[in-house]
Design an enzyme around this catalytic site. Structure first.
Site, PDB file in Angstrom:
ATOM      1  N   SER A 102     -15.695 -91.730  10.898  1.00 11.26           N
ATOM      2  CA  SER A 102     -16.702 -90.679  10.828  1.00 11.26           C
ATOM      3  C   SER A 102     -16.572 -89.748  12.018  1.00 11.26           C
ATOM      4  CB  SER A 102     -18.102 -91.297  10.835  1.00 11.26           C
ATOM      5  OG  SER A 102     -19.088 -90.295  11.014  1.00 11.26           O
TER       6      SER A 102
ATOM      7  N   TYR B 246     -23.836 -96.945  14.529  1.00 10.38           N
ATOM      8  CA  TYR B 246     -22.931 -96.418  13.504  1.00 10.38           C
ATOM      9  C   TYR B 246     -21.676 -95.856  14.167  1.00 10.38           C
ATOM     10  CZ  TYR B 246     -21.217 -93.355   9.785  1.00 10.38           C
ATOM     11  OH  TYR B 246     -20.424 -92.729   8.851  1.00 10.38           O
TER      12      TYR B 246
ATOM     13  N   LYS C  53     -17.760 -97.233  13.792  1.00  9.49           N
ATOM     14  CA  LYS C  53     -16.671 -96.349  13.360  1.00  9.49           C
ATOM     15  C   LYS C  53     -15.660 -96.136  14.478  1.00  9.49           C
ATOM     16  CE  LYS C  53     -17.917 -95.542   9.101  1.00  9.49           C
ATOM     17  NZ  LYS C  53     -17.129 -96.087   7.995  1.00  9.49           N
TER      18      LYS C  53
END
Length: 180
Positions: free
Chosen positions: A69, A82, A86
């Site tokens: 991401s 998050y 990633k």
């Protein structure tokens, strides 16, 4: 994985695309929430690759395409877990690619920016407008644009590309004012 091997005879292309999103300040984040995010993104990628690589090594060919991401590259407030998951995928891709590069296997990641997606329904119209205004091409990406990149990375034409984290993002650069 065993069932897939039996059905199709093995693996030439493996895409690691599982993931979840969540918004949470570090000060409010439980360790369980942190572990769940990292487990899904990073542990999931490791487990899929660990359980398919032997077949690719035997056949001396394979393509791994992992999803990361833009959050791992630029950071996003309230999504540290998050971005960390990633970011772990990014490091894993770069390192693992070196182990298999001379053996006919490529390993790359796609780290999308903002794309047209049902996930956009979770954001306010004001936030979406602010994000779009920070994409120099003037729009969010289309799912087909990620698909085209994935098809290329899966092809033999991409044989010289490995260990890369490619971010289709329309030139987006994160700005702190987007968090308000």
């Amino acid at each position: 994985i065993k069932q897939a091997e039996e059905l199709v005879g093995g693996f030439d292309i493996v895409v690691c695309a599982a993931g979840i999103g969540e918004v949470c300040l570090i000060e409010d984040m439980s360790f369980a929430a942190w572990r769940r995010m990292v487990a899904i993104h990073l542990d999931g990628t490791f487990l899929v690759i660990r359980n398919t690589v032997s077949h690719m090594l035997k056949q001396e060919f394979g393509r791994y395409i992992c999803f990361s991401s833009i959050a791992s590259l630029q950071g996003v407030e309230k999504q540290a877990h998050y971005a960390a998951g990633k970011g772990g995928v990014d490091g894993f891709v770069r390192s693992f690619s070196r182990e298999v590069a001379g053996r006919g296997i490529t390993v790359n990641a796609i780290a999308p920016g903002y794309f047209e997606s049902p996930l956009n329904d979770l954001a306010s119209p004001e936030r979406l407008q602010a994000l779009r205004q920070n994409v120099p091409v003037g729009r969010f990406g289309l799912p087909s644009e990620i698909g085209s990149l994935a098809v290329f990375l899966a092809s033999t034409e991409s044989a010289y590309i490995t260990g890369e984290v490619i971010s289709p993002n329309g030139g987006f650069k994160y700005c702190a004012h987007l968090d308000s």
